[in-house]
Structure formats: C-alpha cells, structure tokens
Design an enzyme around this catalytic site. Structure first.
Site, PDB file in Angstrom:
ATOM      1  N   TYR A 136      42.961  22.111  31.804  1.00 18.06           N
ATOM      2  CA  TYR A 136      42.132  23.216  31.316  1.00 18.06           C
ATOM      3  C   TYR A 136      42.660  23.814  30.011  1.00 18.06           C
ATOM      4  CZ  TYR A 136      39.856  23.189  35.913  1.00 18.06           C
ATOM      5  OH  TYR A 136      39.165  22.831  37.048  1.00 18.06           O
ATOM      6  N   ASP A 220      43.757  13.076  46.577  1.00 19.15           N
ATOM      7  CA  ASP A 220      42.531  12.654  47.246  1.00 19.15           C
ATOM      8  C   ASP A 220      42.735  12.577  48.757  1.00 19.15           C
ATOM      9  OD1 ASP A 220      44.294  10.576  46.754  1.00 19.15           O
ATOM     10  OD2 ASP A 220      42.760   9.089  46.305  1.00 19.15           O
ATOM     11  N   ASP A 248      38.478  25.334  46.774  1.00 20.39           N
ATOM     12  CA  ASP A 248      37.075  25.534  47.115  1.00 20.39           C
ATOM     13  C   ASP A 248      36.723  24.784  48.395  1.00 20.39           C
ATOM     14  OD1 ASP A 248      36.738  27.130  44.953  1.00 20.39           O
ATOM     15  OD2 ASP A 248      35.254  25.896  43.941  1.00 20.39           O
TER      16      ASP A 248
END
Length: 350
Positions: A136, A220, A248
């Site tokens: 980011y 993952d 999330d």
C-alpha cells in the site's frame, strides 16, 4: 484533561460516531471531545481528505476515533485526493504501524455467523496487521501507458527488517497476555518479502520471545484454516495486504462486520487510531439502521490502549455483552433495532 478526536468521515460514519459521543458522555464525562471533517466530507469542505490542521490535532490528542470513509461520489476524484488517501495519510502521519483487529464471537451471536455454532462459539482471536508498509505504500507504483492500447499497473511490496521487527514485537507481547501463541502468515514460498518476513520473525522470536509458541503458515492456508478451524488461532501476525484480507474474513466469523472494532498503535505514548472495521456503507447512510457496536467497541479499545482506563473498558465490554444477551439486534444481526435504539440498550446497562 484527556482528549479524544472524532473523525466521523462519510456514509454511516457520522451515524455511528454520534452514538460513541453519547456513550463517552455517560462513561467518561471528563473526556474532552474534538471533531473534524475527514475523508470525502473533508474533501468537499476543504479540497483535501485530511487537512494539515486535522492531522496536527490527531497527533496532539490522546486518541483518535474515526467512522469510515469513501463513497461512489468520489470515484472520479484524483487518487491522491480520494477519501481513502486521507486514511492512508492519517495512519502514516500518526506513525501507527500495528493494527489490532480482534475477532471475538459474543456468545449470543454464535448463531448469527454463517458458520456452524460449534465452529465459532467461544472464538477469541486477534489479528496484528502491519499498517504503514508493504504494497500500500511501496514505490514505484502507478499506471503507465505502453502504447498500442496497452497499459501496465505497478504496485511494489517492500519491507525492511525494522518494520517487520516492530510489529512482530507487538504480536508477541500481546500473545504473552493471552494464550501465548503467534501464527505468522506470509507467502514465503513465492514472495521475497514473505521469505524475509519469515526469517526476521523467526530470529526475533529466538532472541526475545522463546517462551511464546510460534508457528508459520502460508497466508492462503491461513484463509482456509480461518473457516475450517478458527479457534486454533490466538494471535495472527501478518503484513498489510494479507492483514487487510484476513481480518475481513475473520469479521464474518463473528456474525457481522458491524461488530468488529480495531486499534492502530505506534510508539509507546503516542496516540492510537481507532475505527470500526466496517466500511462507509453509503446504501444505508442516514437511515438510522447501521450497527453502532463496532464503533462503540472501538471506543472500548481506545479506553484500554490509549486513555488508560481499563476499568471503564471492561464496563463497556460487559454492557455490550449484556445488551446482546437481552436480545438487542440491529438488522445486520437479524433484528429490527435502529442505530440509536441499539446504543440505548448499551446505555441502559451502563
């Protein structure tokens, strides 16, 4: 007098932050509350999603509590002026490098999750996400024209030893006060930054935290294990991108993203940044139906981590639990209470 800066932001942000104001007035009346425009609201008023004055006030406050930012009306705004840019600049400017995202399943909400009760009942994990580095913030980044109708987008994932060590210390320290286990999630099998992450975490663990159990897990696989057996985790340590995604996912385990608070902390003594995990939800903004509990629990984290009032944090957490035990539910939890009415139930317990 301690000061809390409120940044309501956009969408349902003002709706839920208004309820935090009410709770703070009852629970800690001596707390000074300041408020500034932020995100899209700040862009409309000042031409920037974060003014210099708001950032300076944030750094001078004891804690900062924000609502949410963003909305479709700002989709065409230059990227550096979008509401989300204001959030990134706030995190960077405050130097809050460790994002703490608890996923706690309150007992009355075990059936509200999309997973079976026996999978999520008693869930109590916390994700420690590195917040000011990684993809980011890495350079170079951008979209370039290659000609012939072709373009190329570039984002750069970058981490240094120091960045990994400082967020890892937060995770290990947290684990010592919990169940003494850290799961470090990365992609060391395909990413150089993931390999560095694993090596640095391993070395730091051996030097400073050998008493804490450490396990490494590919990100993952962590995503899969979160829905297969989430109670195996205590503290999950991960980078900015994977932390964004995994937190999330963990939010849904608890029944609703409207239940999840978060804290972002930096150097000792510096103000922390607190915010509900949910987004701005513009489709329900102003309708009075948003769940305020994530914002209220974010205030609970501010009391605990920045304002030095663990006693009040415990009272507030208990009040939320008892309100839920009494059957209080907003629409996202399958109920019919509005934003104000849900806060009323918490205030009644207090």
């Amino acid at each position: 007098m301690p000061t809390l800066l409120l940044l309501p932001g956009d969408g349902i942000g003002p709706d839920v932050i208004a309820q935090v104001r009410r709770v703070a007035a009852v629970l800690m009346p001596e707390l000074t509350l300041e408020e500034r425009a932020f995100g899209g609201a700040s862009y409309e008023a000042h031409g920037t999603p974060l003014t210099d004055e708001a950032l300076a006030l944030a750094k001078a406050s004891d804690a900062v509590l924000m609502g949410a930012v963003g909305g479709p009306q700002w989709a065409g705004v230059p990227r550096h002026l979008r509401p989300e840019a204001g959030l990134l600049n706030l995190r960077s400017g405050m130097g809050v490098f460790a994002n703490l995202r608890p996923a706690l399943c309150f007992a009355p909400l075990a059936d509200a999750s999309t997973l079976k009760r026996e999978v999520v009942e008693g869930l109590d994990i916390i994700i420690v996400r590195e917040l000011t580095g990684g993809v980011y913030f890495g350079q170079p980044r951008g979209i370039e024209n290659l000609g012939g109708g072709q373009r190329r987008g570039v984002d750069t994932q970058v981490y240094t030893t120091a960045e990994i060590e400082r967020v890892s210390r937060v995770a290990f320290d947290l684990a010592r006060g919990r169940r003494n286990k850290v799961t470090s999630a990365e992609k060391s099998n395909v990413m150089e930054t993931g390999l560095l992450w694993r090596e640095v975490v391993t070395a730091l663990h051996a030097r400073e935290f050998p008493d804490v159990k450490l396990e490494h897990m590919l990100a993952d696989n962590t995503a899969m294990q979160l829905v297969k057996n989430p109670r195996q985790f205590d503290v999950i340590l991960t980078d900015n991108l994977f932390g964004d995604i995994l937190s999330d996912e963990a939010a849904q385990l608890t029944g609703s993203v409207g239940m999840l608070p978060s804290a972002a902390i930096g150097a000792t003594g510096a103000p922390g940044l607190y915010e509900p995990v949910h987004g701005s939800a513009p489709d329900i903004a102003g309708k009075g139906i948003a769940n305020p509990l994530a914002a209220i629990l974010s205030f609970e984290m501010a009391l605990r981590w920045s304002l030095g009032r663990t006693d009040l944090a415990d009272r507030l957490n208990t009040a939320v639990a008892r309100a839920l035990e009494g059957g209080a539910r907003t629409p996202d939890l399958g109920g019919a209470l509005g934003t104000t009415a849900m806060a009323d139930t918490v205030l009644a317990v207090l």
